[in-house]
Write an enzyme that holds these catalytic residues in place. Structure first.
Site, PDB file in Angstrom:
ATOM      1  N   ASP A   1      -7.914   5.702   7.759  1.00 57.68           N
ATOM      2  CA  ASP A   1      -8.194   4.272   7.535  1.00 57.68           C
ATOM      3  C   ASP A   1      -9.382   3.916   8.432  1.00 57.68           C
ATOM      4  OD1 ASP A   1      -7.966   1.516   7.011  1.00 57.68           O
ATOM      5  OD2 ASP A   1      -6.290   1.224   8.399  1.00 57.68           O
TER       6      ASP A   1
ATOM      7  N   GLN B   1       0.844  -1.208   0.000  1.00 60.04           N
ATOM      8  CA  GLN B   1       0.000   0.000   0.000  1.00 60.04           C
ATOM      9  C   GLN B   1       0.876   1.254   0.000  1.00 60.04           C
ATOM     10  OE1 GLN B   1      -3.685  -0.161   0.405  1.00 60.04           O
ATOM     11  NE2 GLN B   1      -3.526   1.935  -0.314  1.00 60.04           N
TER      12      GLN B   1
HETATM   13  N1  NVA Z   1      -6.234  -1.310   8.772  1.00 66.92           N
HETATM   14  C1  NVA Z   1      -7.019  -1.977   7.762  1.00 66.92           C
HETATM   15  C2  NVA Z   1      -6.386  -1.811   6.419  1.00 66.92           C
HETATM   16  C3  NVA Z   1      -7.171  -2.392   5.271  1.00 66.92           C
HETATM   17  C4  NVA Z   1      -6.512  -2.220   3.941  1.00 66.92           C
HETATM   18  C5  NVA Z   1      -7.162  -3.440   8.126  1.00 66.92           C
HETATM   19  O1  NVA Z   1      -6.165  -4.051   8.538  1.00 66.92           O
HETATM   20  O2  NVA Z   1      -8.265  -3.970   8.028  1.00 66.92           O
HETATM   21  N1   CP Z   2      -6.287  -1.336   0.599  1.00 69.31           N
HETATM   22  C1   CP Z   2      -6.403  -2.669   0.581  1.00 69.31           C
HETATM   23  O1   CP Z   2      -5.502  -3.413   0.957  1.00 69.31           O
HETATM   24  O2   CP Z   2      -7.595  -3.107   0.098  1.00 69.31           O
HETATM   25  P1   CP Z   2      -8.122  -4.619   0.121  1.00 69.31           P
HETATM   26  O3   CP Z   2      -8.348  -4.980   1.576  1.00 69.31           O
HETATM   27  O4   CP Z   2      -9.388  -4.589  -0.670  1.00 69.31           O
HETATM   28  O5   CP Z   2      -7.072  -5.499  -0.483  1.00 69.31           O
END
Ligand code: NVA
Ligand code: CP
Length: 329
Positions: free
Chosen positions: A229, A136
């Site tokens: 986020d 990311q």
């Molecule tokens: N902090 C979030 C990021 C998702 C791309 C998770 O770990 O669910």
């Molecule tokens: N940003 C991200 O990792 O999205 P996904 O959870 O859809 O892969």
């Protein structure tokens, strides 16, 4: 720059020059794809994609990037494979390493992806763990450079749970690349002091800085990039929602925050985001807590300053660069 054979587990393992190389390569591959120029000399190679947590962007990015490059993909999740239940990570790694040229892993603790890398004998790529989300970061860096032209001196403010994968990874990426990182959140959601100290060392070398603040107005003042986020990450229990909403609501990205940032500021988010009631969880949270938008308002998410879908697209180009570089470009 030769990254052939390297794992991609966290940006801590990469120098600023190596990170720049990967972003440059992603930009080159993006340009080639837009021009219809194929980069498919990986025919005959195959990659395994392990997802112990769900995904839209990361999975599709690995699949599309691999297919663009001529490679085959196999998707494995925890319900349809032996991973974890009947077979250890070390054994899984040794089996997959015999069949595949590279392995992506998304799941829980960082130690799992490290264990996989230790035993696989082929490059292992971290597609998100509780601690880090390094692919990311390359998409974030590419998107920032596309919109703001540089990294050095750019002030990036992260609002939300800064102790988890996104907060940790953004702090590392900014510190490495000479950016001014601010975690603007409640004290209990600051990144760990150990990681902060490590990033302060990176920042010293790159000319960047690390700031931790609970104050929204001073924290977001003159920011170039506002990042947030979800308040509750994958794998966390539902019970934490009440506490997160109570403590993190003052750190919602809204119009007031964006107006306090620079006029040229961009808003971004790794996605998925809770900015309306069009999701099952968003609706459930609304029914229970009465909030119709969570970490970001719909107004900011849909505004001209929002570059969230540019960043989402860049996941594919940057993941392609990681695979190409570590498999040998
Ligand atoms: N902090 C979030 C990021 C998702 C791309 C998770 O770990 O669910
Ligand atoms: N940003 C991200 O990792 O999205 P996904 O959870 O859809 O892969």
């Amino acid at each position: 720059m030769d990254l052939k054979g390297r794992n991609f587990l966290t940006l801590k393992d990469f120098t600023p020059e190596e990170i720049t190389y990967l972003v440059d390569l992603a930009a080159e591959l993006k340009e080639k794809k837009k021009n219809g120029e194929l980069v498919n000399h990986y025919v005959g190679k195959n990659v395994a994609l392990i997802f112990e947590k769900t995904s839209t962007r990361t999975r599709c990015s690995f699949e599309v990037a691999a297919h663009d490059m001529g490679m085959g993909t196999t998707y494995l999740d925890s319900t349809g494979s032996q991973i974890g239940k009947k077979e250890s990570i070390a054994d899984t790694a040794r089996v997959l390493g015999r069949m595949f040229d590279g392995i992506e892993y998304r799941g829980f603790g960082q130690e799992i992806v490290e264990e996989l890398a230790k035993h696989a004998g082929v490059p292992v790529w971290n597609g998100l763990t509780n601690e880090y989300h390094p692919t990311q970061m390359l998409a974030t860096l590419l998107t920032i450079r596309e919109h703001l032209g540089k990294w050095k001196g750019i002030k990036l403010v992260y609002m939300g749970d800064a102790r988890y994968n996104m907060g940790n990874s953004l702090m590392i990426a900014c510190a490495k690349m000479g950016m001014e990182f601010t975690a603007c959140t409640a004290k209990e959601y600051f990144p760990s002091s150990g990681l902060v100290e490590q990033c302060q060392e990176y920042a010293k070398a790159s000319g960047g800085s690390i700031t931790l603040t609970e104050d929204v107005m001073s924290g977001t003042k003159d920011a170039d990039v506002i990042y947030t986020d979800v308040w509750v990450s994958m794998g966390e229990p539902e019970e934490v929602w009440a506490e997160r909403i109570k403590v993190l609501s003052p750190y919602q990205v809204n119009k007031k925050v964006m107006e306090n940032a620079k006029e040229t500021a961009i808003f971004t988010h790794c996605l998925p985001a809770f900015h309306d009631l069009k999701t099952k969880i968003g609706q459930e949270v609304f029914d229970k807590f009465g909030m119709k938008e969570l970490e970001v308002t719909d107004e900011v998410f849909e505004s001209a300053q929002s570059v969230v879908f540019d960043e989402a697209e860049n996941r594919m180009h940057t993941i392609k660069a990681v695979m190409a570089a570590t498999l040998g470009y």
